[in-house]
Design a protein around this motif. Structure first.
Motif, mmCIF file in Angstrom:
data_model
loop_
_atom_site.group_PDB
_atom_site.id
_atom_site.type_symbol
_atom_site.label_atom_id
_atom_site.label_comp_id
_atom_site.label_asym_id
_atom_site.label_seq_id
_atom_site.Cartn_x
_atom_site.Cartn_y
_atom_site.Cartn_z
ATOM 1 N N GLU A 66 0.831 -1.198 0.000
ATOM 2 C CA GLU A 66 0.000 0.000 0.000
ATOM 3 C C GLU A 66 0.869 1.253 0.000
ATOM 4 O O GLU A 66 0.569 2.228 -0.703
ATOM 5 N N ARG A 108 2.202 1.874 -3.428
ATOM 6 C CA ARG A 108 1.164 2.378 -4.332
ATOM 7 C C ARG A 108 0.875 3.858 -4.062
ATOM 8 O O ARG A 108 0.670 4.631 -4.995
ATOM 9 N N TRP A 139 -10.223 1.804 -0.335
ATOM 10 C CA TRP A 139 -9.867 2.568 -1.529
ATOM 11 C C TRP A 139 -9.189 3.881 -1.150
ATOM 12 O O TRP A 139 -8.219 4.289 -1.787
ATOM 13 N N ASN A 193 -15.943 -9.450 -6.672
ATOM 14 C CA ASN A 193 -15.545 -8.131 -6.171
ATOM 15 C C ASN A 193 -16.477 -7.631 -5.074
ATOM 16 O O ASN A 193 -16.034 -6.928 -4.158
ATOM 17 N N GLU A 241 -14.889 -6.614 -1.512
ATOM 18 C CA GLU A 241 -15.089 -5.316 -0.867
ATOM 19 C C GLU A 241 -15.670 -5.487 0.530
ATOM 20 O O GLU A 241 -15.311 -4.754 1.448
ATOM 21 N N ARG A 276 -10.980 -5.992 0.916
ATOM 22 C CA ARG A 276 -9.889 -6.338 0.004
ATOM 23 C C ARG A 276 -10.072 -5.574 -1.297
ATOM 24 O O ARG A 276 -11.195 -5.268 -1.715
ATOM 25 N N GLN A 277 -8.954 -5.277 -1.966
ATOM 26 C CA GLN A 277 -9.016 -4.548 -3.211
ATOM 27 C C GLN A 277 -9.734 -5.386 -4.278
ATOM 28 O O GLN A 277 -9.512 -6.592 -4.387
#
Length: 497
Positions: free
Chosen positions: A192, A195, A250, A331, A335, A339-340
């Motif tokens: 993270e 990023r 996010w 997804n 979420e 988690r991404q």
């Protein structure tokens, strides 16, 4: 020939990377050339992987795989490239920008700026009552003699960024940026943090003077806030908004800015369909969480609050069927587990790797069990060559170890066909010229088992890739929330109780 095998593998992968680089370079000039390079890249990677598998296992890979696998891989790469080039057309965008900011020397400037930086891609359309905008731009300095050397260096790295914007009433400037090392020393998040740092290179800072703004100890530990109006920042960063920023994964890696008639975020990499819809959805969620009085008092728009609250920002409604029948529920579950979300390429890659690992484990397990329950074909192995392994030693300075296992080369006859094999030998080594009773695994790659001990050892070793594949599949499709999130949720539940 054996000396050149590693270089064949290295050369094959190097050729694949060169073809991929050429495809990216040619994408803007010639779609056909880019597609051809992508297809050849897929063929190079798949053929090299199959050759590595064949040489590494000392067996002959079925000829069908030499044809089917590269064709399927190349088709997947070509389909993904076509989908990426055509998704903008499916949004009914005319390529014109009517609001928001443009890049100019690292700042987000208005549409009326006399000298904005060139934009590679522009897409703007309506989504769930909101007007959203996506732009793709480069942070490579302009072709000027003063920046010639810098430009050459920048072109060697990923200098393409994308900004996604949401139209809002005109408001003062406010930026909310995640900090690196925010969870230390309790938790270490190097991915993270990397990023966050990478996204910061191409970040579009509001084109106005900004001052630091402090909220509270916990929020300031995680985020850095700057604003042109402290009263506006205080009105936006309510307890509900701070809870969203602190709790949503996010916002842990994306900087958000509000200025003029746009709320935006930027990210390293090109403007893809996943980035466009995923980032704009998070911006819409934030806009709905901001108090209605903010849009009315500072933005002078009484109706925008009803737009934000009336917009359906659920994953399924916002993305529609773009996620597909598999990726959409995956997804949504990810979420919920903090988690991404995964892209189609990421999901496909993870699934293929998991399947390969599972098959790598199941094949030897099936062969071993067949030998242990005496259903595997039995025959006799004529020993042609014997090699006794040695333990060897490890060198700290060189970081390498020497040593080898026992192995035997011989021939056996099965179903009227003579087979020449080389296999590692777990049991006592036979003498050269001896004839040994063995069992042959019924599944590819048809290993030779000289005893029950060899079958048991193979079975135990095969459990490792099987377990790794199962864990990867679970981490992809049904992940568990991170430990810090589980701890935070337990604390929140205890507080509510």
């Amino acid at each position: 020939m054996d000396l050149f095998e590693p270089w064949f593998i290295v050369g094959g992968y190097a050729l694949g990377f060169v073809l991929l680089w050429l495809a990216n370079r040619l994408e803007r000039r010639s779609g056909v050339a880019a597609t051809v390079c992508c297809a050849l890249c897929g063929v190079a990677f798949s053929e090299t992987s199959l050759y590595w598998l064949s040489a590494g296992t000392g067996s002959n890979v079925p000829q069908l795989l030499w044809i089917v696998f590269p064709v399927a891989f190349a088709a997947l790469v070509a389909w993904r490239g076509w989908r990426q080039r055509t998704w903008i057309a499916r949004t009914a965008s005319d390529g014109r920008q009517t609001f928001g900011v443009l890049p100019h020397l690292g700042r987000g400037v208005t549409l009326g700026h006399p000298d904005p930086d060139p934009v590679r891609t522009t897409v703007e359309f309506d989504q769930q009552g909101h007007r959203v905008l996506g732009i793709e731009y480069s942070i490579t300095p302009r072709r000027d003699e003063r920046f010639a050397e810098v430009a050459k260096v920048a072109e060697q790295i990923d200098s393409i960024y994308s900004a996604v914007e949401l139209r809002i009433p005109a408001v003062p400037a406010l930026t909310i940026s995640p900090k690196t090392g925010a969870f230390e020393p309790e938790h270490f998040t190097p991915l993270e943090d990397a990023r966050i740092t990478r996204n910061a290179f191409g970040w579009l800072r509001p084109d106005t003077s900004l001052d630091s703004f402090e909220v509270d100890a916990e929020f300031d530990r995680r985020f850095a806030v700057t604003t042109s109006d402290p009263e506006f920042a205080a009105a936006v960063l309510t307890e509900e908004v701070r809870a969203l920023l602190l709790g949503d994964l996010w916002f842990r890696v994306h900087t958000v800015a509000l200025h003029g008639n746009a709320m935006w975020t930027s990210e390293s990499g090109g403007l893809t369909e996943d980035r466009m819809f995923g980032n704009s959805r998070r911006l819409a969620i934030l806009a709905a969480t901001v108090p209605a009085a903010v849009w009315e008092v500072w933005g002078g728009d009484r109706g925008f609050a009803s737009v934000t609250t009336g917009s359906d920002t659920s994953y399924l409604a916002w993305n529609g069927g773009r996620g597909g029948a598999v990726r959409t529920p995956v997804n949504r579950f990810r979420e919920a587990a903090d988690r991404q979300p995964v892209t189609s390429v990421s999901l496909t890659t993870r699934t293929v790797i998991a399947l390969v690992l599972v098959l790598t484990g199941l094949l030897p397990i099936g062969n071993s069990l067949s030998a242990l329950v005496n259903v595997a074909p039995q025959t006799q192995l004529s020993v042609l060559e014997v090699h006794e392994g040695f333990a060897g030693s490890c060198s700290r300075g060189r970081g390498s170890c020497t040593g080898s296992n026992d192995w035997v080369r011989g021939t056996y006859v099965l179903d009227g066909e003579t087979h020449d094999v080389s296999t590692e030998w777990v049991d006592t080594l036979p003498a050269k010229g001896a004839v040994v009773d063995v069992e042959i695994g019924p599944l590819w790659w048809h290993p030779v088992f000289e005893s029950s001990l060899a079958a048991v050892v193979t079975l135990l070793l095969a459990l490792l890739p099987l377990l790794a594949g199962a864990l990867l599949a679970k981490a992809t499709y049904r992940p568990r929330p991170p430990r810090r999130v589980r701890k935070l949720r337990r604390t929140q539940e205890a507080t509510v109780t």
